[in-house]
Design an enzyme around this catalytic site. Sequence first.
Site, PDB file in Angstrom:
ATOM      1  N   PRO A  86      35.760  51.387  26.987  1.00  0.00           N
ATOM      2  CA  PRO A  86      35.233  50.702  25.797  1.00  0.00           C
ATOM      3  C   PRO A  86      35.284  51.580  24.560  1.00  0.00           C
ATOM      4  O   PRO A  86      35.248  51.103  23.444  1.00  0.00           O
ATOM      5  CB  PRO A  86      33.792  50.361  26.184  1.00  0.00           C
ATOM      6  CG  PRO A  86      33.488  51.152  27.394  1.00  0.00           C
ATOM      7  CD  PRO A  86      34.765  51.500  28.048  1.00  0.00           C
ATOM      8  N   GLU A 113      29.659  54.663  34.975  1.00  0.00           N
ATOM      9  CA  GLU A 113      29.550  55.060  33.573  1.00  0.00           C
ATOM     10  C   GLU A 113      30.843  55.664  33.043  1.00  0.00           C
ATOM     11  O   GLU A 113      30.904  56.113  31.899  1.00  0.00           O
ATOM     12  CB  GLU A 113      28.414  56.085  33.406  1.00  0.00           C
ATOM     13  CG  GLU A 113      27.032  55.575  33.793  1.00  0.00           C
ATOM     14  CD  GLU A 113      26.664  54.331  33.033  1.00  0.00           C
ATOM     15  OE1 GLU A 113      26.247  53.338  33.687  1.00  0.00           O
ATOM     16  OE2 GLU A 113      26.817  54.304  31.784  1.00  0.00           O
ATOM     17  N   ARG A 155      55.503  41.369  30.282  1.00  0.00           N
ATOM     18  CA  ARG A 155      56.141  40.121  29.857  1.00  0.00           C
ATOM     19  C   ARG A 155      57.201  40.391  28.794  1.00  0.00           C
ATOM     20  O   ARG A 155      58.062  39.542  28.542  1.00  0.00           O
ATOM     21  CB  ARG A 155      55.129  39.111  29.356  1.00  0.00           C
ATOM     22  CG  ARG A 155      54.441  39.493  28.060  1.00  0.00           C
ATOM     23  CD  ARG A 155      53.311  38.565  27.751  1.00  0.00           C
ATOM     24  NE  ARG A 155      53.768  37.207  27.505  1.00  0.00           N
ATOM     25  CZ  ARG A 155      54.244  36.773  26.345  1.00  0.00           C
ATOM     26  NH1 ARG A 155      54.341  37.597  25.316  1.00  0.00           N
ATOM     27  NH2 ARG A 155      54.638  35.524  26.192  1.00  0.00           N
ATOM     28  N   ASP A 170      55.320  33.665  20.186  1.00  0.00           N
ATOM     29  CA  ASP A 170      53.927  33.925  20.544  1.00  0.00           C
ATOM     30  C   ASP A 170      53.109  34.352  19.333  1.00  0.00           C
ATOM     31  O   ASP A 170      53.625  34.897  18.375  1.00  0.00           O
ATOM     32  CB  ASP A 170      53.883  35.064  21.581  1.00  0.00           C
ATOM     33  CG  ASP A 170      54.423  34.603  22.923  1.00  0.00           C
ATOM     34  OD1 ASP A 170      54.662  33.388  23.057  1.00  0.00           O
ATOM     35  OD2 ASP A 170      54.622  35.450  23.800  1.00  0.00           O
TER      36      ASP A 170
HETATM   37  N1  LIG Z   1      39.272  48.819  28.383  1.00  0.00           N
HETATM   38  C1  LIG Z   1      38.154  48.496  28.420  1.00  0.00           C
HETATM   39  C2  LIG Z   1      36.814  48.000  28.380  1.00  0.00           C
HETATM   40  C3  LIG Z   1      35.706  48.258  29.196  1.00  0.00           C
HETATM   41  C4  LIG Z   1      35.538  49.202  30.335  1.00  0.00           C
HETATM   42  C5  LIG Z   1      36.605  50.004  30.770  1.00  0.00           C
HETATM   43  C6  LIG Z   1      36.413  50.920  31.802  1.00  0.00           C
HETATM   44  C7  LIG Z   1      35.141  51.049  32.390  1.00  0.00           C
HETATM   45  C8  LIG Z   1      34.590  51.884  33.401  1.00  0.00           C
HETATM   46  C9  LIG Z   1      33.269  51.547  33.529  1.00  0.00           C
HETATM   47  N2  LIG Z   1      32.970  50.581  32.645  1.00  0.00           N
HETATM   48  C10 LIG Z   1      34.096  50.260  31.940  1.00  0.00           C
HETATM   49  C11 LIG Z   1      34.274  49.326  30.911  1.00  0.00           C
HETATM   50  N3  LIG Z   1      34.681  47.517  28.746  1.00  0.00           N
HETATM   51  N4  LIG Z   1      35.100  46.793  27.687  1.00  0.00           N
HETATM   52  C12 LIG Z   1      36.389  47.077  27.420  1.00  0.00           C
HETATM   53  N5  LIG Z   1      37.127  46.532  26.385  1.00  0.00           N
END
Ligand SMILES: N#Cc1c(-c2ccc3cc[nH]c3c2)n[nH]c1N
Length: 244
Positions: A86, A113, A155, A170
Amino acid sequence: MRIDIISIFPDYFAPLDLSLIGRARTSGLLDVHVHDLRSWTHDRHNTVDDTPYGGGPGMVMKPEPWGEALDSVIGDASARLILPTPSGRPFRQADAERLAGEGHLVFGCGRYEGIDSRVAQDAAARMPVEEISIGDYVLNGGESATLVMVEAITRLLPGVLGNKESAVQDSFASGGMENLVEGPVYTKPATWRGHEVPPILLSGNHGAVDRWRRDQALRKTARNRPDLVAAMPEEGLDRRDREV
Ligand SMILES: N#Cc1c(-c2ccc3cc[nH]c3c2)n[nH]c1N
């Protein structure tokens, strides 16, 4: 292209056996290998996580299994490591187009986490590492994000989209409709539950149809993505185009 995916939930990637990507794998256009991170654990419980240094909630993925997994999977110097997170840079169509030109992508799917930060640090000494986010919302792990990115990237590989599909029209694609979302689409029957297909589409006037489609794409973009309209250069847009 070769893609390696490392995850504690390898079954999450069963969809990659289906549809266009599944066909690309069968035909040899695409070489995808999914690995269970726990294959690189050595304790009886196949432990992949531990408590965070400095305290705090949740667990962190241990570096040792990841280090061994990446050592095993990344045999060549040309691999690029993608870590969904994230906190990563936003994934855009331009990234899909750029990464479609790579020969070997490795996706590391975190959980809990996240992955001990030394894993990315250690990998960066040997290969390009990209921390990427697919959007501003929180998922439980990197698997869904990896599926999204793998689909968006593969794709675009030559031969993956059949004659019935097209990457040119697209949303967000290059080729004159950049930064516009797709307008409405229609197929037979011409009348359905009293709803008529716009007559312009039945006119056979291809120039007029193209202009109509661009106008509809502009209108939909203004309605659904005013942020994209605001970012467009002034030329080529009149006031009406900016109206929601
Ligand atoms: N890419 C992306 C992500 C994630 C994500 C990615 C990896 C892990 C590992 C634990 N929690 C996670 C959330 N959440 N929202 C996104 N756009």
